[in-house]
Design a protein around this motif. Sequence first.
Motif, PDB file in Angstrom:
ATOM      1  N   ALA A   1       0.813  -1.224   0.000  1.00  0.00           N
ATOM      2  CA  ALA A   1       0.000   0.000   0.000  1.00  0.00           C
ATOM      3  C   ALA A   1       0.844   1.272   0.000  1.00  0.00           C
ATOM      4  CB  ALA A   1      -0.940   0.006   1.208  1.00  0.00           C
ATOM      5  N   SER A   2       2.144   1.136   0.220  1.00  0.00           N
ATOM      6  CA  SER A   2       3.001   2.318   0.298  1.00  0.00           C
ATOM      7  C   SER A   2       3.268   2.906  -1.085  1.00  0.00           C
ATOM      8  CB  SER A   2       4.339   1.961   0.943  1.00  0.00           C
ATOM      9  OG  SER A   2       5.260   3.037   0.839  1.00  0.00           O
ATOM     10  N   PRO A   3       3.260   4.234  -1.222  1.00  0.00           N
ATOM     11  CA  PRO A   3       3.648   4.852  -2.495  1.00  0.00           C
ATOM     12  C   PRO A   3       5.128   4.649  -2.812  1.00  0.00           C
ATOM     13  CG  PRO A   3       3.335   6.521  -0.798  1.00  0.00           C
ATOM     14  CD  PRO A   3       2.843   5.235  -0.220  1.00  0.00           C
ATOM     15  N   LEU A   4       5.880   4.164  -1.838  1.00  0.00           N
ATOM     16  CA  LEU A   4       7.313   3.899  -2.020  1.00  0.00           C
ATOM     17  C   LEU A   4       7.585   2.412  -2.243  1.00  0.00           C
ATOM     18  CD1 LEU A   4       8.643   6.184   0.862  1.00  0.00           C
ATOM     19  CD2 LEU A   4       8.526   6.728  -1.578  1.00  0.00           C
ATOM     20  N   TYR A   5       6.524   1.644  -2.513  1.00  0.00           N
ATOM     21  CA  TYR A   5       6.640   0.195  -2.686  1.00  0.00           C
ATOM     22  C   TYR A   5       7.738  -0.177  -3.684  1.00  0.00           C
ATOM     23  CZ  TYR A   5       5.052  -4.618  -3.762  1.00  0.00           C
ATOM     24  OH  TYR A   5       4.966  -5.977  -3.949  1.00  0.00           O
ATOM     25  N   ASN A   6       8.566  -1.161  -3.283  1.00  0.00           N
ATOM     26  CA  ASN A   6       9.624  -1.715  -4.136  1.00  0.00           C
ATOM     27  C   ASN A   6      10.753  -0.717  -4.394  1.00  0.00           C
ATOM     28  OD1 ASN A   6      10.753  -3.911  -5.549  1.00  0.00           O
ATOM     29  ND2 ASN A   6       9.938  -3.196  -7.505  1.00  0.00           N
ATOM     30  N   GLN A   7      10.953   0.224  -3.486  1.00  0.00           N
ATOM     31  CA  GLN A   7      12.029   1.199  -3.618  1.00  0.00           C
ATOM     32  C   GLN A   7      12.907   1.200  -2.366  1.00  0.00           C
ATOM     33  OE1 GLN A   7      10.692   5.152  -5.102  1.00  0.00           O
ATOM     34  NE2 GLN A   7       8.679   4.186  -5.314  1.00  0.00           N
ATOM     35  N   ILE A   8      14.210   1.391  -2.555  1.00  0.00           N
ATOM     36  CA  ILE A   8      15.123   1.576  -1.428  1.00  0.00           C
ATOM     37  C   ILE A   8      15.105   3.060  -1.065  1.00  0.00           C
ATOM     38  CG2 ILE A   8      17.519   1.468  -0.647  1.00  0.00           C
ATOM     39  CD1 ILE A   8      17.908  -0.938  -2.495  1.00  0.00           C
ATOM     40  N   VAL A   9      14.813   3.343   0.195  1.00  0.00           N
ATOM     41  CA  VAL A   9      14.681   4.737   0.632  1.00  0.00           C
ATOM     42  C   VAL A   9      15.468   4.948   1.917  1.00  0.00           C
ATOM     43  CG1 VAL A   9      12.408   4.985  -0.443  1.00  0.00           C
ATOM     44  CG2 VAL A   9      12.567   4.256   1.954  1.00  0.00           C
ATOM     45  N   ASP A  10      15.691   6.218   2.236  1.00  0.00           N
ATOM     46  CA  ASP A  10      16.349   6.621   3.475  1.00  0.00           C
ATOM     47  C   ASP A  10      15.316   7.361   4.310  1.00  0.00           C
ATOM     48  OD1 ASP A  10      17.885   7.932   5.487  1.00  0.00           O
ATOM     49  OD2 ASP A  10      19.665   7.806   4.213  1.00  0.00           O
TER      50      ASP A  10
ATOM     51  N   ASN B   1       9.621  -6.319 -11.251  1.00  0.00           N
ATOM     52  CA  ASN B   1       8.506  -5.409 -11.017  1.00  0.00           C
ATOM     53  C   ASN B   1       8.953  -3.944 -11.102  1.00  0.00           C
ATOM     54  OD1 ASN B   1       5.940  -4.440 -10.400  1.00  0.00           O
ATOM     55  ND2 ASN B   1       6.051  -4.982  -8.224  1.00  0.00           N
ATOM     56  N   PRO B   2       9.578  -3.538 -12.215  1.00  0.00           N
ATOM     57  CA  PRO B   2      10.111  -2.175 -12.316  1.00  0.00           C
ATOM     58  C   PRO B   2       9.045  -1.086 -12.270  1.00  0.00           C
ATOM     59  CG  PRO B   2      10.197  -3.265 -14.449  1.00  0.00           C
ATOM     60  CD  PRO B   2       9.843  -4.322 -13.440  1.00  0.00           C
ATOM     61  N   GLN B   3       7.799  -1.442 -12.553  1.00  0.00           N
ATOM     62  CA  GLN B   3       6.718  -0.452 -12.473  1.00  0.00           C
ATOM     63  C   GLN B   3       6.125  -0.384 -11.057  1.00  0.00           C
ATOM     64  OE1 GLN B   3       6.264   1.493 -15.117  1.00  0.00           O
ATOM     65  NE2 GLN B   3       7.899   0.281 -16.043  1.00  0.00           N
ATOM     66  N   ASN B   4       6.669  -1.180 -10.145  1.00  0.00           N
ATOM     67  CA  ASN B   4       6.240  -1.157  -8.738  1.00  0.00           C
ATOM     68  C   ASN B   4       4.747  -1.445  -8.588  1.00  0.00           C
ATOM     69  OD1 ASN B   4       8.915  -0.356  -8.245  1.00  0.00           O
ATOM     70  ND2 ASN B   4       8.377   1.811  -8.347  1.00  0.00           N
ATOM     71  N   VAL B   5       4.262  -2.451  -9.320  1.00  0.00           N
ATOM     72  CA  VAL B   5       2.860  -2.838  -9.233  1.00  0.00           C
ATOM     73  C   VAL B   5       2.602  -3.465  -7.870  1.00  0.00           C
ATOM     74  CG1 VAL B   5       1.020  -4.231 -10.243  1.00  0.00           C
ATOM     75  CG2 VAL B   5       2.774  -3.209 -11.717  1.00  0.00           C
ATOM     76  N   ARG B   6       1.631  -2.940  -7.160  1.00  0.00           N
ATOM     77  CA  ARG B   6       1.367  -3.366  -5.792  1.00  0.00           C
ATOM     78  C   ARG B   6       1.065  -4.866  -5.695  1.00  0.00           C
ATOM     79  NH1 ARG B   6      -2.315   1.437  -3.026  1.00  0.00           N
ATOM     80  NH2 ARG B   6      -0.786   3.128  -3.287  1.00  0.00           N
ATOM     81  N   GLY B   7       1.746  -5.507  -4.764  1.00  0.00           N
ATOM     82  CA  GLY B   7       1.478  -6.903  -4.474  1.00  0.00           C
ATOM     83  C   GLY B   7       2.153  -7.904  -5.387  1.00  0.00           C
ATOM     84  N   MET B   8       2.896  -7.420  -6.391  1.00  0.00           N
ATOM     85  CA  MET B   8       3.505  -8.338  -7.353  1.00  0.00           C
ATOM     86  C   MET B   8       4.938  -8.740  -6.987  1.00  0.00           C
ATOM     87  SD  MET B   8       0.952  -8.803  -9.198  1.00  0.00           S
ATOM     88  CE  MET B   8       1.605  -9.799 -10.518  1.00  0.00           C
ATOM     89  N   GLY B   9       5.415  -8.286  -5.834  1.00  0.00           N
ATOM     90  CA  GLY B   9       6.748  -8.674  -5.374  1.00  0.00           C
ATOM     91  C   GLY B   9       7.692  -7.497  -5.340  1.00  0.00           C
ATOM     92  N   SER B  10       8.506  -7.443  -4.290  1.00  0.00           N
ATOM     93  CA  SER B  10       9.372  -6.272  -4.097  1.00  0.00           C
ATOM     94  C   SER B  10      10.717  -6.673  -3.513  1.00  0.00           C
ATOM     95  CB  SER B  10       8.681  -5.282  -3.141  1.00  0.00           C
ATOM     96  OG  SER B  10       8.484  -5.877  -1.862  1.00  0.00           O
ATOM     97  N   CYS B  11      11.662  -5.743  -3.621  1.00  0.00           N
ATOM     98  CA  CYS B  11      12.951  -5.860  -2.938  1.00  0.00           C
ATOM     99  C   CYS B  11      13.655  -7.169  -3.289  1.00  0.00           C
ATOM    100  CB  CYS B  11      12.770  -5.734  -1.431  1.00  0.00           C
ATOM    101  SG  CYS B  11      11.851  -4.251  -0.929  1.00  0.00           S
ATOM    102  N   ILE B  12      13.837  -7.402  -4.579  1.00  0.00           N
ATOM    103  CA  ILE B  12      14.483  -8.624  -5.061  1.00  0.00           C
ATOM    104  C   ILE B  12      15.958  -8.330  -5.333  1.00  0.00           C
ATOM    105  CG2 ILE B  12      14.504 -10.398  -6.817  1.00  0.00           C
ATOM    106  CD1 ILE B  12      12.026 -10.458  -5.007  1.00  0.00           C
ATOM    107  N   PHE B  13      16.822  -9.037  -4.638  1.00  0.00           N
ATOM    108  CA  PHE B  13      18.257  -8.781  -4.719  1.00  0.00           C
ATOM    109  C   PHE B  13      19.030 -10.061  -5.035  1.00  0.00           C
ATOM    110  CE2 PHE B  13      16.958  -6.061  -0.896  1.00  0.00           C
ATOM    111  CZ  PHE B  13      16.598  -4.969  -1.682  1.00  0.00           C
ATOM    112  N   ALA B  14      20.266  -9.869  -5.479  1.00  0.00           N
ATOM    113  CA  ALA B  14      21.309 -10.885  -5.357  1.00  0.00           C
ATOM    114  C   ALA B  14      22.141 -10.428  -4.163  1.00  0.00           C
ATOM    115  CB  ALA B  14      22.150 -10.956  -6.618  1.00  0.00           C
TER     116      ALA B  14
END
Length: 260
Positions: free
Chosen positions: A141-150, A187-200
Amino acid sequence: MPRLQNLLTTATAVIALSACANTPSMSTAPNLPWSNANQMIVVTSADWNNVRGTLRRFERSGEDWLQVGNAEPVMLGRSGIAWGMGLHPAQSDGPQKREGDGRNPAGVFAIGPAFGYSATAETSLNYLPMQATSWCMDVPASPLYNQIVDSRNVGEQAVEGSSERMRLDLQTKGDDRYKLGFVIQHNPQNVRGMGSCIFAHLWGNPDKTTAGCTAMNELVMREALAWLKPAARPVFVQLTDADYDARQAAWQLPARTDFR
């Protein structure tokens, strides 16, 4: 006049047939979003539910892909993998990645910035030094979904509910999993609920699964980061063995004969 019409009809048919004959097949389609990639990291796993994979690095040489270094083991999500959202077209013949499902995204993805605990790292990728106030937003629900923020920039309230603290070592002493890594741009468009914060990122140990990331030995990570070059337009490929083989030609991936 009828004879002329017959000739025109025949000519048109020949042109149409010629056009069909010259239509490129999927196996040679030149317009893939990653057709100009000259570096590729490939991770394959036995099936959708397997939690272990194998990582290989490739460089393009003319029309061929050449493997760089050795094949290396990696650990995947606790539930395996599922089709994600990346550079590839949507796929329906398998599970679909969702937030919190414990699966790695399958497909072809751009490689984003590197990150880590130190101020700098040996890499040509854009590097983000993580702070005590760094978070990746996994709250749909966050407008910052799938983003690294400070949180110093966005405010403490904006990161409430996130479980992805980027300085894991400050949460649990000795937790070096995010000591060094890079972003897999699922999920580069940050579609809600489709998965976030995917790293190696680094593994906790060689048998520990992840929440949906690709984990590896620190030496393997350092070699990959030193090798990756933005000018080479690198991509990250993650597929089951069967899906890799089914799409290898159409998606212009390294052939199995190139594996070692």
